[in-house]
Scaffold this active site. Structure first.
Site, PDB file in Angstrom:
ATOM      1  N   GLU A 322      63.618  14.666  12.360  1.00  0.00           N
ATOM      2  CA  GLU A 322      62.899  13.923  13.413  1.00  0.00           C
ATOM      3  C   GLU A 322      62.141  14.870  14.347  1.00  0.00           C
ATOM      4  O   GLU A 322      60.991  14.619  14.703  1.00  0.00           O
ATOM      5  CB  GLU A 322      63.877  13.066  14.234  1.00  0.00           C
ATOM      6  CG  GLU A 322      64.393  11.840  13.509  1.00  0.00           C
ATOM      7  CD  GLU A 322      63.338  10.750  13.303  1.00  0.00           C
ATOM      8  OE1 GLU A 322      62.259  10.824  13.927  1.00  0.00           O
ATOM      9  OE2 GLU A 322      63.601   9.849  12.493  1.00  0.00           O
ATOM     10  N   GLU A 381      51.329  12.998  22.438  1.00  0.00           N
ATOM     11  CA  GLU A 381      51.301  14.255  23.191  1.00  0.00           C
ATOM     12  C   GLU A 381      52.724  14.818  23.164  1.00  0.00           C
ATOM     13  O   GLU A 381      53.681  14.046  23.208  1.00  0.00           O
ATOM     14  CB  GLU A 381      50.890  13.932  24.637  1.00  0.00           C
ATOM     15  CG  GLU A 381      50.393  15.092  25.424  1.00  0.00           C
ATOM     16  CD  GLU A 381      49.984  14.692  26.848  1.00  0.00           C
ATOM     17  OE1 GLU A 381      49.755  13.487  27.081  1.00  0.00           O
ATOM     18  OE2 GLU A 381      49.945  15.579  27.704  1.00  0.00           O
TER      19      GLU A 381
END
Ligand code: MG
Length: 414
Positions: A322, A381
């Site tokens: 992840e 971001e």
């Protein structure tokens, strides 16, 4: 006594009023007693092969007075839902009962290729060709509605498939989530409640013998529930379990016993989940003690790298995968911060209607490689923040986890 606490009584039938062709003890006289006290009554059944008339006849045969308006079958509630949604044409996959209910409300059935909805009930003569046709219409955009969730029903020869199995087959094949009408789903209860706009929910009770349909359904819509059962203990141990009733009685005669009282179940702030899943969260501090956050594409909120544990994967492998996918960094797992399972914070509602309860393991990690990405498939971001200058638009529970990691309290189990 329970009978005086409510003005509208919703009854399940099988296991509450009768079993087979036999009335249950006290059922007939208790229903009459409620009528004599001017109480409102509705009967709710998920049986897709029963017409409202046939169930009324069954009740008449055991000596229960009933009007057709008091009977809410899943087929009737489905037709009513289609009508309320303004749907004028539907492809119906079922025997004549659901077709009749739709046509009585002015909805055109089996009207060619350009139907607005597909409604799935049950019928012995349904062919695989018809199932394929229904699936194609749904894939092409028709609304997907099912009468009931029951996957099977018991018979002397073993379980027989029911409506829910047919709905599941089409849902799996098309990848479209259906709207299901029958108990424990709310539409069935709403069909009953809409007939009594002046009765407050506190004065409505559902009486049933199935915790997973009758009791769960009642609590999901915010009304009280009574379970017909000979057991002494509640069926589930969880304090907030929606399937635990507000009272348990052996039969309907107990509605009039002075000593029998409600022990109201407390409605928690979360909605009842449909699944429980394992998840992971990573906390990564840089040398200056700043913490890594990513702004998520799905909800545009800042949060810690987080995700599901996939089948056959360890939690540490899930963390490494992840973090790499979401930030571009390679990490190793350093220490366990906590295991978070409290339903008040760990139940998530997705925009498509899914409600999932996560059990999340949260680890502090160290960077061992990789390059910080500007953005990834999941993040808009990615950057480090000072812990005392975290962004305002951030997932609140992640703010708490960063605090937990900084305080070094030892492993938290919550
Ligand atoms: Mg029942």
């Amino acid at each position: 006594m329970l009978a005086s606490q409510f003005d509208l009584f919703l009854f399940d039938l099988d296991g509450v009023v009768y079993v087979g062709s036999e009335p249950l003890p006290g059922a007939v006289s208790s229903l009459k007693q409620l009528r004599d006290a001017d109480k409102n009554i509705r009967f709710l059944t998920n049986d897709p092969c029963a017409t409202r008339e046939s169930v009324c006849k069954r009740l008449h045969n055991i000596g229960v007075e009933v009007e057709i308006e008091e009977m809410i079958t899943s087929s009737f509630a489905t037709a009513r839902y289609l009508q309320k949604e303004g749907i004028q044409s539907v492809y119906v996959l079922s025997d004549e009962h659901l077709i009749d209910e739709c046509e009585r409300l002015g909805i055109q059935t089996n009207a060619g290729e350009n139907v607005e909805a597909v409604a799935i009930g049950w019928g012995g003569d349904i062919t695989l060709q018809e199932v394929q046709h229904a699936a194609r219409l749904i894939s092409n955009g028709a609304k997907f509605i099912g009468t009931g969730p029951d996957l099977s029903f018991p018979t002397k020869k073993g379980p027989m498939l029911a409506t829910g199995s047919l709905i599941e087959m089409i849902a799996r094949g098309t990848g479209v989530k259906p709207i299901i009408v029958g108990k424990p789903h709310s539409l069935m209860f709403e069909t009953a409640l809409e007939q009594f706009p002046n009765i407050k929910k506190e004065r409505v009770v559902m009486i049933g013998d199935n915790p997973s349909t009758d009791i769960l359904g009642a609590h999901q819509i915010g009304i009280s529930s009574i379970l017909i059962s000979d057991a002494i203990d509640k069926p589930f141990s969880g304090e907030y379990d929606f399937r635990n009733p507000d009272a348990m009685i052996p039969n309907l005669k107990s509605l009039f016993k002075r000593e029998v009282r409600l022990k109201p179940w407390t409605q928690p702030a979360f909605q009842w989940p449909e699944a429980i899943k394992a998840a992971v969260t990573a906390i990564l501090f840089d040398e200056e003690g700043q913490v890594l956050l990513m702004r998520r594409r799905d909800n545009r909120l800042w949060g810690l790298p987080t995700g599901h544990v996939e089948l056959g994967e360890s939690v540490t492998d899930a963390i490494r995968r992840e973090v790499l996918e979401e930030t571009g960094l390679e990490v190793e797992v350093n220490r366990l911060i906590g295991v978070y399972s409290d339903p008040n914070t760990q139940i998530m509602n997705y925009p498509d209607g899914r409600i999932v309860h996560f059990v999340t393991t949260c680890f502090e990690c160290n960077q061992v490689g990789g390059v910080l990405a500007d953005e990834t498939a999941e993040s808009l971001e990615v950057r480090f923040f000072k812990p005392d200058q975290l962004p305002d638009d951030m997932l609140e529970m992640h703010r708490h986890r960063i605090e937990d990691a900084r305080q070094e309290k030892g492993v938290l189990i919550c």
